[in-house]
Design an enzyme around this catalytic site. Structure first.
Site: not given
Length: 594
Positions: A457, A468, A482
């Site tokens: 999560s 990224d 998740k």
């Protein structure tokens, strides 16, 4: 003087009545009793000489053959007028009240007789095409029914087909178990407000069957509670109905203080509890509870779905003990582990220096104060390093997640610009986007993020954002996967619904759901670790009923990486030269909703 045939006369009588200026033009008048508001209603159709009387209407006078009618008119010229007036009175009994009295004076009749040539064109099209010569009788005084002809040139063309005006009422049919706006002018009908009445009827039938036929009496509230839970049970593993105690316990988990054993769990449908991750320095972690363990019993009693109600059997007064039956992969029999409850005050952020210039920060969960605690910890480490760190290891192993905003705050402390994360749901209220603000606590020093199969999560959100943007390298094992957002919806009675409302997307537009974060450097469990640690763990992609991910095909479970070995591996990676790495997709638009 030629005498008008009664057939034409009878055809014109209802035509004149149908063209009443009140009925044709007054919109309020056209909303008949029994019609629904907001639905167009056709004017009452004219009746020709061959139409049957409708229900509730007075029947038309008996018709005679044209020869008999002509003989009757020749012998009794005044009877046509009397019969016509009688017919008009019977028609008036069904028509709404007319403003004009039935008896007209002579000047009005003369005025209407002057318009009679126009009226004659209509019956030619409707019934008597062989009598075009009859409109040439302007002086006929026997037509008391004709004073209402002023609107005749407009309305008859809409009444040539008596059956057609009933067609606009067809749109009122379609209510197959749905209450539409035609029933309630204030109602707003949409895909999210429609009530499936047929399904409601099916539910009520089953409810009554159980209440009346089950072997033992069942309280209505118990049946209703079970039905409500069932609404959420098959949606996905993370949506759930929480009663008052469970809702309070859920909120406590994000505040950082509660009474229990200190473990992040997921409720299974059969009542058992799967451990996502134990929280650092809590009774569960000290007793040896691991990520992936399944708790099947408490104090010798097997867990059932009823144990999910309230705070659950793991919560309790500080100082009390409980014996957990734990099923662990690689173990032939369930383990019996004794754990002593405590007041869990989770310090979600801890930090220390690994080597001169290289810092280490452990984030065990994302709580209300996690962002602030991270900033203070990094500031302290910088001070210990002489004002500047050469690199930082962020340890997110077995971090089950928590508050999204806390993860966003940590990412913002390490990024100068760009998107951190976006969420996309079915409605606009669940579409959010978080962007970084200028300022980097490390002034560009390299970062390594350590993850494993228990990182879920919000942990994955942080790792994905830093990766990224090229701000950090990822070391460890594939994360849990998740990638969904749960929203707590409070109810009026203190209960709440934890409902999955959106998916996470990394800055490059990748979905975390059922895929997780893949590390740049994959680590294996250390030699000598329990064999269970090397066995692939269950992850989001293998949970029954999980949300489908964009790229979950071929996803395999990662490993749990306990111990200090992974920390040293992360430090070694941190010391390697860091190639400049751009983030070409960091500003990619968030994917559109389905």
């Amino acid at each position: 003087m030629p005498v008008r045939t009664p057939s034409l006369l009878l055809a014109l009588l209802p035509l004149a009545l149908a063209a009443s200026p009140i009925q044709a033009q007054d919109p309020e008048f056209r909303i008949q009793a029994g019609q629904r508001h907001g639905t167009p209603t056709a004017p009452t159709p004219a009746r020709d000489s061959g139409q049957q009387a409708q229900d509730g209407e007075a029947p038309a006078p008996a018709r005679q053959s044209p020869e008999a009618q002509e003989r009757q008119v020749q012998s009794e010229p005044r009877q046509d007028a009397e019969a016509a007036q009688g017919l008009e009175e019977s028609q008036d009994a069904q028509q709404p009240p007319e403003p004009e009295p039935q008896q007209q004076d002579a000047p009005q009749r003369e005025s209407q007789e002057a318009r009679e040539p126009q009226e004659a064109k209509e019956p030619q099209d409707r019934q008597e095409p062989q009598e075009p010569q009859e409109p040439q009788e302007p002086q006929e005084p026997q037509d008391p029914q004709e004073p209402q002809e002023p609107q005749e040139p407009q309305e008859p063309q809409n009444r040539q087909e008596p059956q057609e005006p009933q067609e606009p009422q067809e749109p009122q049919e379609p209510q197959e178990g749905v209450t539409g706006p035609s029933d309630d002018p204030d109602a707003v009908e949409s895909a999210t407000t429609r009530v499936p009445l047929e399904e409601i009827r099916r539910y009520v039938g089953l409810f009554n069957a159980i209440r009346g036929g089950y072997v033992d009496p069942v309280e209505d509230r118990k049946l209703m509670d079970s039905a409500i839970r069932g609404l959420l049970l098959d949606l996905d593993p993370h949506s759930a109905y929480l009663d008052k105690d469970a809702a309070e316990a859920f909120s406590e988990g994000t505040s950082g203080a509660y009474d229990g054993i200190g473990v992040e769990v997921m409720q299974l449908p059969d009542g058992k509890v799967r451990v996502i991750a134990p929280i650092d320095d809590t009774p569960a972690a000290k007793a040896g509870i691991r990520s992936g363990d399944v708790i099947v019993s408490v104090d010798g009693r097997a867990l059932t779905p009823a144990d999910a109600e309230g705070a659950g059997p793991l919560r309790g007064p500080p100082g009390s003990s409980l014996v957990l039956g734990v099923v662990r992969e690689g173990e032939a029999q369930p383990l019996q582990i004794t754990v002593r409850r405590e007041t869990i005050r989770v310090a979600s952020v801890r930090g220390r220096m690994l080597e001169p210039g290289y810092g280490y920060v452990r984030i065990s969960a994302f709580q209300v104060e996690t962002g602030e605690d991270f900033s203070r910890t990094v500031a302290r480490l910088r001070s210990e390093a002489g004002g500047r760190l050469r690199g930082l290891v962020i340890d997110l192993r077995s971090n089950p997640g928590g508050l999204l905003t806390a993860a966003v705050r940590v990412a913002d402390d390490l990024l100068d610009k760009g998107r951190i994360v976006s969420t996309r749901g079915r409605i606009d209220a669940n579409d959010t986007e978080f962007n970084a603000t200028p300022g980097d606590l490390l002034d560009g020093a390299p970062v390594v993020v350590l993850i494993d199969a228990g990182s879920a999560s919000a942990s994955e959100v942080l790792a994905g954002a830093l990766h990224d943007h090229g701000r950090a390298r990822i070391v460890g094992s594939r994360s849990f996967g998740k990638g969904s957002v749960q929203t707590l919806l409070p109810l009026g009675n203190g209960d709440a619904v934890k409902l999955t409302t959106a998916r996470y997307y990394t800055p490059s537009g990748r979905s975390i759901q059922a895929r997780g974060i893949d590390p740049d450097v994959v680590l294996e469990p250390e030699a000598g670790e329990d064999e269970a640690a090397t066995t692939p763990r269950q992850i989001e992609a293998t949970l029954p009923g999980h949300l489908r991910g964009d790229d979950e095909e071929g996803t395999t479970a990662g490993d749990v990486l306990p111990g200090d070995g992974p920390i040293q591996a992360a430090l070694a990676e941190l010391k390697k030269p860091t190639p400049a790495r751009a983030a070409p997709q960091a500003t990619a638009p968030a994917p559109a909703r389905d």
